[in-house]
Scaffold this motif. Structure first.
Motif, PDB file in Angstrom:
ATOM      1  N   THR A   1       0.824  -1.207   0.000  1.00  0.00           N
ATOM      2  CA  THR A   1       0.000   0.000   0.000  1.00  0.00           C
ATOM      3  C   THR A   1       0.859   1.259   0.000  1.00  0.00           C
ATOM      4  O   THR A   1       0.487   2.254  -0.612  1.00  0.00           O
ATOM      5  CB  THR A   1      -0.954   0.006   1.210  1.00  0.00           C
TER       6      THR A   1
ATOM      7  N   ILE B   1      -1.484  -4.425  -6.735  1.00  0.00           N
ATOM      8  CA  ILE B   1      -1.604  -4.890  -5.358  1.00  0.00           C
ATOM      9  C   ILE B   1      -2.403  -6.194  -5.257  1.00  0.00           C
ATOM     10  O   ILE B   1      -2.009  -7.117  -4.547  1.00  0.00           O
ATOM     11  CB  ILE B   1      -2.197  -3.771  -4.473  1.00  0.00           C
TER      12      ILE B   1
ATOM     13  N   ARG C   1       2.062   1.777  -3.517  1.00  0.00           N
ATOM     14  CA  ARG C   1       0.961   2.268  -4.354  1.00  0.00           C
ATOM     15  C   ARG C   1       0.743   3.759  -4.102  1.00  0.00           C
ATOM     16  O   ARG C   1       0.507   4.523  -5.028  1.00  0.00           O
ATOM     17  CB  ARG C   1      -0.298   1.469  -4.046  1.00  0.00           C
ATOM     18  N   TRP C   2       0.831   4.182  -2.849  1.00  0.00           N
ATOM     19  CA  TRP C   2       0.685   5.591  -2.524  1.00  0.00           C
ATOM     20  C   TRP C   2       1.821   6.397  -3.148  1.00  0.00           C
ATOM     21  O   TRP C   2       1.613   7.491  -3.680  1.00  0.00           O
ATOM     22  CB  TRP C   2       0.682   5.752  -1.011  1.00  0.00           C
TER      23      TRP C   2
END
Length: 169
Positions: free
Chosen positions: A72, A92, A75-76
């Motif tokens: 995560t 993901i 991805r951010w």
């Protein structure tokens, strides 16, 4: 009717069908318990189920939530790049799904992988535990390979769609 649904959502927080489905699940569970209740090992089944719930909620969930953090965070971090970045297809779930499948299979086959369930396996199927570890590794590789192929196809479709949309502008 709409006013009733709004007040219901304010009171309960969800659609009335949600409550109906939860009550149906509880009724089904009660029926299964009534079937198993006469079995002398029902107490041990309840203890096992309670232990599984506690082990999942208190041990496993925090562990795999912690293991999911790098995905995560990455991805951010990818969202912070400029508009010239490649087409966005989140990877993901292409990592989560095969990892979850592999972990579930590992837990299922753990007694045979460790060799503790050889007598039971030989009694029920006539097979030995030789090669179970290799089979689990092969299934894990196939799950990740299949997920990578699906991700590559999704990337190709997204790149083609981005190129087509960019050509139309």
């Amino acid at each position: 009717m709409a006013a009733f649904l709004r007040s219901w959502r304010r009171f309960y927080g969800e659609n009335p069908l949600h409550l109906l489905s939860v009550l149906g699940c509880i009724a089904l569970s009660g029926y299964v318990v009534s079937l198993v209740y006469t079995d002398p090992s029902a107490i041990w089944l309840a203890v096992w189920f309670l232990g599984a719930v506690i082990a999942h909620d208190l041990v496993l969930y925090p562990l795999y939530a912690l293991a999911d953090q790098p995905l995560t965070i990455s991805r951010w971090a990818r969202r912070r790049y400029g508009p010239e970045r490649p087409p966005r297809v989140p990877a993901i779930n292409h990592i989560r799904v095969p990892a979850l499948g592999s972990a579930v299979l590992f837990l299922i086959y753990l007694p045979t992988i460790t060799g503790r369930g050889e007598d039971a396996l030989r009694f029920t199927s006539g097979l030995s535990t030789a090669g179970i570890w290799d089979h689990w590794l092969l299934i894990t590789a196939i799950l990740f390979l299949g997920s990578a192929v699906i991700y590559a196809v999704r990337l190709g479709v997204a790149a083609r769609r981005t190129a087509r949309d960019g050509a139309d502008v």
